[in-house]
Scaffold this active site. Sequence first.
Site, PDB file in Angstrom:
ATOM      1  CB  SER A 142      50.173  -5.310 -17.306  1.00 25.48           C
ATOM      2  OG  SER A 142      50.954  -4.393 -16.558  1.00 25.48           O
ATOM      3  CE1 TYR A 155      51.440  -1.965 -21.598  1.00 23.25           C
ATOM      4  CE2 TYR A 155      51.164  -1.826 -19.216  1.00 23.25           C
ATOM      5  CZ  TYR A 155      51.572  -2.531 -20.335  1.00 23.25           C
ATOM      6  OH  TYR A 155      52.104  -3.798 -20.205  1.00 23.25           O
TER       7      TYR A 155
HETATM    8  P1  NAD Z   1      57.836  -7.087 -26.951  1.00 21.77           P
HETATM    9  O1  NAD Z   1      58.000  -5.693 -27.446  1.00 21.77           O
HETATM   10  O2  NAD Z   1      59.064  -7.919 -26.725  1.00 21.77           O
HETATM   11  O3  NAD Z   1      56.832  -7.885 -27.899  1.00 21.77           O
HETATM   12  C1  NAD Z   1      55.647  -7.277 -28.385  1.00 21.77           C
HETATM   13  C2  NAD Z   1      55.125  -8.079 -29.545  1.00 21.77           C
HETATM   14  O4  NAD Z   1      53.944  -7.435 -30.041  1.00 21.77           O
HETATM   15  C3  NAD Z   1      56.092  -8.157 -30.724  1.00 21.77           C
HETATM   16  O5  NAD Z   1      55.993  -9.417 -31.325  1.00 21.77           O
HETATM   17  C4  NAD Z   1      55.582  -7.060 -31.677  1.00 21.77           C
HETATM   18  O6  NAD Z   1      55.910  -7.293 -33.029  1.00 21.77           O
HETATM   19  C5  NAD Z   1      54.087  -7.223 -31.439  1.00 21.77           C
HETATM   20  N1  NAD Z   1      53.336  -6.031 -31.851  1.00 21.77           N
HETATM   21  C6  NAD Z   1      53.470  -4.757 -31.411  1.00 21.77           C
HETATM   22  N2  NAD Z   1      52.626  -3.947 -32.071  1.00 21.77           N
HETATM   23  C7  NAD Z   1      51.944  -4.743 -32.943  1.00 21.77           C
HETATM   24  C8  NAD Z   1      50.922  -4.499 -33.911  1.00 21.77           C
HETATM   25  N3  NAD Z   1      50.430  -3.272 -34.150  1.00 21.77           N
HETATM   26  N4  NAD Z   1      50.483  -5.550 -34.629  1.00 21.77           N
HETATM   27  C9  NAD Z   1      50.982  -6.776 -34.436  1.00 21.77           C
HETATM   28  N5  NAD Z   1      51.920  -7.078 -33.530  1.00 21.77           N
HETATM   29  C10 NAD Z   1      52.395  -6.060 -32.801  1.00 21.77           C
HETATM   30  O7  NAD Z   1      57.005  -6.940 -25.596  1.00 21.77           O
HETATM   31  P2  NAD Z   1      56.760  -7.939 -24.366  1.00 21.77           P
HETATM   32  O8  NAD Z   1      57.485  -7.327 -23.207  1.00 21.77           O
HETATM   33  O9  NAD Z   1      57.004  -9.364 -24.729  1.00 21.77           O
HETATM   34  O10 NAD Z   1      55.200  -7.691 -24.129  1.00 21.77           O
HETATM   35  C11 NAD Z   1      54.216  -8.603 -24.524  1.00 21.77           C
HETATM   36  C12 NAD Z   1      52.943  -8.329 -23.728  1.00 21.77           C
HETATM   37  O11 NAD Z   1      53.228  -8.468 -22.330  1.00 21.77           O
HETATM   38  C13 NAD Z   1      52.376  -6.922 -23.907  1.00 21.77           C
HETATM   39  O12 NAD Z   1      50.965  -6.974 -23.926  1.00 21.77           O
HETATM   40  C14 NAD Z   1      52.835  -6.203 -22.646  1.00 21.77           C
HETATM   41  O13 NAD Z   1      51.986  -5.154 -22.301  1.00 21.77           O
HETATM   42  C15 NAD Z   1      52.771  -7.326 -21.639  1.00 21.77           C
HETATM   43  N6  NAD Z   1      53.603  -7.111 -20.443  1.00 21.77           N
HETATM   44  C16 NAD Z   1      54.966  -6.987 -20.527  1.00 21.77           C
HETATM   45  C17 NAD Z   1      55.707  -6.812 -19.362  1.00 21.77           C
HETATM   46  C18 NAD Z   1      57.221  -6.664 -19.390  1.00 21.77           C
HETATM   47  O14 NAD Z   1      57.795  -6.323 -18.345  1.00 21.77           O
HETATM   48  N7  NAD Z   1      57.896  -6.938 -20.477  1.00 21.77           N
HETATM   49  C19 NAD Z   1      55.061  -6.752 -18.144  1.00 21.77           C
HETATM   50  C20 NAD Z   1      53.665  -6.884 -18.089  1.00 21.77           C
HETATM   51  C21 NAD Z   1      52.939  -7.073 -19.254  1.00 21.77           C
END
Ligand code: NAD
Length: 260
Positions: A142, A155
């Site tokens: 991130s 985070y």
């Molecule tokens: P999301 O909420 O759409 O997806 C998260 C996924 O993780 C889901 O499939 C959920 O079921 C799974 N998950 C959560 N807790 C879990 C657990 N205890 N065991 C197993 N699976 C679990 O989120 P996203 O936005 O796609 O984020 C994915 C990654 O990208 C994360 O690491 C997040 O920090 C990172 N990220 C997201 C953004 C953003 O703007 N969306 C930006 C930077 C980084």
Amino acid sequence: MGDRRTALITGSTSGIGQAIATAFAGAGHDVVLTGFGDPGAIESLRARLERDHGVTVRHIGADMSRPGEIEAMMRSALAGFGAVDVLGNNAGIQHVAAVDEFPVDKWDAILAVNLSSAFHTTRLALPAMKARGRGRIINIGSIHATIASPFKSAYTAAKHGLAGFTRSVALEVAQAGITVNAICPGYVRTPLVDAQIPDQARTRGISEDEVIRQVILANQPTRRFVGLDELAAIALFLASDAARSITGAMIAVDGGWTAQ
Ligand code: NAD
């Protein structure tokens, strides 16, 4: 090494992980999906990927905050596919609160899911990668892997930790044909972010478009979300032979956020 390759992407039932898993299925990899969600929706995703791309796709519903469940997941994936050629550590959660009010259970959960799960999947995937002389580990960091925001201490600590872990493991396996990198996105429009927009619009008395431009994307110079397609393309590139010298890198995909 056989022709078939396997990609295991954690947290691939939603958002970024789902986009990356879909891209690897499209590129002919067998895929292990992990993550939570409605069982019917997960099964239709799994079946659609198999049907559309002619690959084998399994869902393993392990909880990434529990080392025992991660071990069972990795054992099952390795028994089924022989190796995990591409490991994508993507599962992540967030909680926003002042550090002196931060719920202890939320701190522990964020560290477990966003950081320690990558340690467990990595340590369990590496022996088969080393035996094949090839592997790709792609961690989803991130902007918070390199910079901080207030009220996101857990985070930010977890993502900074993931950056250090990425670099350290990259050095350990540099001569084994294995690369370890982190993709570090700015804001990406996933269900997680979508859910915040109507609430912010209501609270601030502005339109949803204004929330996106003035609040969510205020620090993202391009003033647009990073596309899921962009992240999937980079993950595919990192898995290719052309990327064999890219290791230990933090790849910013943040519309210029961290250039400021
Ligand atoms: P999301 O909420 O759409 O997806 C998260 C996924 O993780 C889901 O499939 C959920 O079921 C799974 N998950 C959560 N807790 C879990 C657990 N205890 N065991 C197993 N699976 C679990 O989120 P996203 O936005 O796609 O984020 C994915 C990654 O990208 C994360 O690491 C997040 O920090 C990172 N990220 C997201 C953004 C953003 O703007 N969306 C930006 C930077 C980084």
